[in-house]
Design a protein around this motif. Structure first.
Motif, PDB file in Angstrom:
ATOM      1  N   ALA A 121      91.240  51.936  20.507  1.00 35.77           N
ATOM      2  CA  ALA A 121      91.414  50.876  20.005  1.00 35.77           C
ATOM      3  C   ALA A 121      91.113  49.682  21.156  1.00 35.77           C
ATOM      4  N   GLU A 122      91.775  50.123  22.192  1.00 31.72           N
ATOM      5  CA  GLU A 122      91.398  49.159  23.153  1.00 31.72           C
ATOM      6  C   GLU A 122      89.896  49.116  23.626  1.00 31.72           C
ATOM      7  N   GLU A 123      89.308  50.089  23.427  1.00 35.62           N
ATOM      8  CA  GLU A 123      87.855  50.098  23.893  1.00 35.62           C
ATOM      9  C   GLU A 123      87.081  49.617  22.826  1.00 35.62           C
ATOM     10  N   LEU A 124      87.411  49.418  21.703  1.00 39.30           N
ATOM     11  CA  LEU A 124      86.862  48.825  20.643  1.00 39.30           C
ATOM     12  C   LEU A 124      87.095  47.335  20.678  1.00 39.30           C
ATOM     13  N   GLY A 125      88.373  46.990  21.365  1.00 41.83           N
ATOM     14  CA  GLY A 125      88.196  45.428  21.628  1.00 41.83           C
ATOM     15  C   GLY A 125      89.704  44.832  21.298  1.00 41.83           C
ATOM     16  N   ARG A 126      90.479  45.488  20.205  1.00 44.04           N
ATOM     17  CA  ARG A 126      91.899  45.246  19.811  1.00 44.04           C
ATOM     18  C   ARG A 126      92.662  46.277  19.748  1.00 44.04           C
ATOM     19  N   ARG A 127      93.788  46.100  20.305  1.00 44.06           N
ATOM     20  CA  ARG A 127      95.025  47.322  20.594  1.00 44.06           C
ATOM     21  C   ARG A 127      95.414  47.422  19.113  1.00 44.06           C
ATOM     22  N   LEU A 128      95.221  46.187  18.529  1.00 46.57           N
ATOM     23  CA  LEU A 128      95.828  46.046  16.915  1.00 46.57           C
ATOM     24  C   LEU A 128      95.218  46.967  16.033  1.00 46.57           C
ATOM     25  N   VAL A 129      94.050  47.455  16.250  1.00 44.53           N
ATOM     26  CA  VAL A 129      93.624  48.494  15.417  1.00 44.53           C
ATOM     27  C   VAL A 129      93.875  50.056  15.517  1.00 44.53           C
ATOM     28  N   LEU A 130      94.908  50.231  16.373  1.00 46.26           N
ATOM     29  CA  LEU A 130      95.471  51.529  16.746  1.00 46.26           C
ATOM     30  C   LEU A 130      95.585  52.380  15.208  1.00 46.26           C
ATOM     31  N   ASN A 131      96.455  51.540  14.414  1.00 44.74           N
ATOM     32  CA  ASN A 131      96.794  52.233  13.262  1.00 44.74           C
ATOM     33  C   ASN A 131      95.765  52.673  12.113  1.00 44.74           C
ATOM     34  N   ALA A 156      89.802  46.315   1.739  1.00 51.25           N
ATOM     35  CA  ALA A 156      90.851  45.334   0.908  1.00 51.25           C
ATOM     36  C   ALA A 156      92.135  45.144   1.450  1.00 51.25           C
ATOM     37  N   SER A 157      92.323  45.662   2.459  1.00 52.77           N
ATOM     38  CA  SER A 157      93.872  45.676   3.033  1.00 52.77           C
ATOM     39  C   SER A 157      93.652  44.712   4.348  1.00 52.77           C
ATOM     40  N   VAL A 158      92.881  44.477   4.977  1.00 56.00           N
ATOM     41  CA  VAL A 158      92.714  43.638   6.225  1.00 56.00           C
ATOM     42  C   VAL A 158      92.388  42.298   6.123  1.00 56.00           C
ATOM     43  N   PRO A 159      92.962  41.407   6.968  1.00 55.26           N
ATOM     44  CA  PRO A 159      92.558  40.195   6.841  1.00 55.26           C
ATOM     45  C   PRO A 159      90.983  39.904   6.893  1.00 55.26           C
ATOM     46  N   ARG A 160      90.514  38.649   6.152  1.00 52.19           N
ATOM     47  CA  ARG A 160      89.146  38.397   6.297  1.00 52.19           C
ATOM     48  C   ARG A 160      88.765  37.984   7.704  1.00 52.19           C
ATOM     49  N   GLY A 161      87.696  38.277   8.270  1.00 49.25           N
ATOM     50  CA  GLY A 161      87.017  38.420   9.577  1.00 49.25           C
ATOM     51  C   GLY A 161      87.361  39.215  10.302  1.00 49.25           C
ATOM     52  N   THR A 162      88.407  40.321   9.918  1.00 52.01           N
ATOM     53  CA  THR A 162      88.577  41.409  10.749  1.00 52.01           C
ATOM     54  C   THR A 162      87.950  42.556  10.422  1.00 52.01           C
TER      55      THR A 162
ATOM     56  N   GLY B 128      88.586  40.556  21.397  1.00 53.40           N
ATOM     57  CA  GLY B 128      89.840  39.872  21.931  1.00 53.40           C
ATOM     58  C   GLY B 128      89.538  38.534  22.514  1.00 53.40           C
ATOM     59  N   ALA B 129      88.733  37.708  22.228  1.00 55.88           N
ATOM     60  CA  ALA B 129      88.686  36.339  22.560  1.00 55.88           C
ATOM     61  C   ALA B 129      89.535  35.484  21.533  1.00 55.88           C
ATOM     62  N   ASP B 130      90.436  34.667  22.153  1.00 55.67           N
ATOM     63  CA  ASP B 130      91.362  33.727  21.025  1.00 55.67           C
ATOM     64  C   ASP B 130      90.724  32.532  20.934  1.00 55.67           C
ATOM     65  N   SER B 180      91.826  32.593  17.076  1.00 59.00           N
ATOM     66  CA  SER B 180      93.080  33.370  17.251  1.00 59.00           C
ATOM     67  C   SER B 180      93.723  33.478  15.854  1.00 59.00           C
ATOM     68  N   HIS B 181      93.491  32.627  14.819  1.00 60.45           N
ATOM     69  CA  HIS B 181      94.286  32.845  13.607  1.00 60.45           C
ATOM     70  C   HIS B 181      93.660  34.093  12.906  1.00 60.45           C
ATOM     71  N   ILE B 182      92.514  34.154  13.166  1.00 59.78           N
ATOM     72  CA  ILE B 182      91.841  35.559  12.199  1.00 59.78           C
ATOM     73  C   ILE B 182      92.750  36.665  12.609  1.00 59.78           C
ATOM     74  N   TRP B 183      92.813  36.839  13.856  1.00 61.21           N
ATOM     75  CA  TRP B 183      93.568  38.247  14.276  1.00 61.21           C
ATOM     76  C   TRP B 183      95.295  38.012  14.259  1.00 61.21           C
ATOM     77  N   ALA B 184      95.642  36.712  14.076  1.00 61.76           N
ATOM     78  CA  ALA B 184      96.988  36.581  14.115  1.00 61.76           C
ATOM     79  C   ALA B 184      97.472  37.148  12.468  1.00 61.76           C
ATOM     80  N   ALA B 185      96.795  36.917  11.791  1.00 64.32           N
ATOM     81  CA  ALA B 185      96.846  37.401  10.364  1.00 64.32           C
ATOM     82  C   ALA B 185      96.937  39.051  10.318  1.00 64.32           C
ATOM     83  N   MET B 186      96.096  39.694  11.013  1.00 61.12           N
ATOM     84  CA  MET B 186      96.236  41.165  11.255  1.00 61.12           C
ATOM     85  C   MET B 186      97.335  41.344  12.124  1.00 61.12           C
ATOM     86  N   GLU B 187      97.767  40.787  13.070  1.00 63.40           N
ATOM     87  CA  GLU B 187      99.078  40.849  13.747  1.00 63.40           C
ATOM     88  C   GLU B 187     100.231  40.717  12.982  1.00 63.40           C
TER      89      GLU B 187
END
Lengths: 184, 198
Positions: A121-131, A156-162, B128-130, B180-187
């Motif tokens: 996930a970190e290598e992809l850019g965001r630790r958040l996508v671990l799940n 269908a489950s993740v926020p727009r833009g991600t 990772g850029a905010d 940052s708001h884009i990934w704040a929603a994911m967070e």
């Protein structure tokens, strides 16, 4: 397939519940099966133990609680300590290999599959996508839900833009899981 | 870092088909040809002398070190636009990326800068850029319009900060896009907290 019981365990903030929700959504909405989800939270939003119980079946599910899972997906050592012994004999343990140390407490015949999901996930850019990496790994190892259904469920489950990064995370886990399943 | 999904086709508003891909070692001659072709007036907004081989080598090394993410749009092997996002690896602004876009005069006003900048903003956000910033001179109306379309807003003005080729001093605008708001929603989605505590 009669019924498959899955428990996903980890820490608050790892996306344990979302992982379970995506698997259930993929099975029920996009693969035409039946699925239930039970979620359990600790008192804190972050860092406390949390788990999701997912049941997937071809028939209507009468009892949604998971006592002895066929598949365990674990992302923390505490979750392993708590849920490892509950795995069904011959069941499959999927774990984050840099966060979980597997020992002898597993039931006989358990199959284990590790993945460095946090690092991926970190290598992809965001630790958040671990799940999401773990959700892909689950799909690759078990084949319980189709890859196409998982893709749709993630979108269908993740926020727009991600979506793009989440899809890359899913595919990373999926490929790693397929390879792991072939080698086991 | 290897970028997935490249090379990718790009069709401009006028139907011109180009290819977008990351800059790689070996691109130095094509980059130099692109920038040497560009009028000096257009190169003034760049912080380096991009017509020298030493710049091209330094630039490739920065890309390889992960300090810059650079894309080119090309046709028949010729570079027609180059866009770069600089990412500091350390320090208190490691979450901020700085964007720069250059397009050949022959291919302006066709949406090329918007497309390249849009791709880079997306890549930077995923990596990772905010926040992303870009510097635009006050009279670069097309650039201001391009970045406004991508969600950039004026955040600072440096009065008389740049001198154009005729020696006239002009304001430099710092535009910023807080993504940052884009990934704040994911967070929030992965927080694993009980809905009852909210």
């Amino acid at each position: 397939m009669a019924k498959t019981e899955i428990r996903i365990g980890g820490l608050g903030g790892q996306g344990v519940i979302l992982c379970g929700m995506i698997i259930g959504k993929a099975a029920a909405i996009y693969d035409g099966k039946h699925a239930t989800l039970i979620q359990a939270f600790g008192p804190e939003a972050r860092g406390s133990a949390c788990s999701a119980q997912v049941t997937v079946a071809d028939q209507v599910i009468g009892y949604p609680y998971v006592k002895q899972p066929d598949v365990l997906v674990l992302m923390s050592q505490d979750a392993y300590t708590q849920f490892g012994p509950t795995l069904k004999p011959g069941g499959r343990l999927l774990y984050e290999e840099e966060l979980v140390k597997v020992d002898q407490q597993l039931p006989a015949g358990a199959l284990t599959f590790g993945i460095p999901a946090t690092r991926f996930a970190e290598e992809l850019g965001r630790r958040l996508v671990l799940n999401i990496v773990m959700a892909g790994f689950f799909t690759g190892v078990t084949g319980l839900v189709s890859a196409e259904a998982m893709e749709q469920a993630v979108k269908a489950s993740v926020p727009r833009g991600t979506e793009d990064l989440n899809m890359r995370a899913l595919h990373k886990g999926l490929e790693y899981g397929r390879t792991a399943a072939q080698g086991n | 870092m290897r970028l997935e999904g490249f090379p990718r086709p790009l069709t401009l508003r006028d139907g011109t088909s180009l290819t977008v891909r990351p800059v790689k070692r070996g691109d130095q001659p094509a980059l130099l040809a692109f920038y040497r072709e560009m009028p000096q007036e257009d190169r003034l907004f760049l912080k380096d002398d991009v017509t020298t081989e030493s710049w091209a080598d330094r630039f490739i090394r920065r890309i390889e070190r992960g300090e810059a993410l650079s894309l080119v749009a090309e046709k028949d092997g010729a570079i027609l636009a180059e866009a770069t996002l600089y990412r500091p690896r350390h320090g208190w602004s490691a979450h901020v990326g700085e964007l720069r876009v250059a397009v050949a005069r022959s291919h302006r006003r066709r949406g090329l800068a918007t497309s390249l900048a849009g791709i880079l903003v997306k890549l930077a956000t995923d990596q990772g850029a905010d926040k992303i910033v870009v510097e635009v001179v006050e009279n670069q109306v097309a650039a201001l319009r391009t970045f406004a379309k991508l969600g950039f807003q004026q955040e600072a003005v440096l009065r008389g900060h740049v001198k154009d080729i005729r020696g006239a001093r002009r304001d430099l605008l710092i535009l910023a896009n807080d993504v940052s708001h884009i990934w704040a929603a994911m967070e929030a989605l992965v927080a694993d907290s009980s809905p009852e505590v909210h």
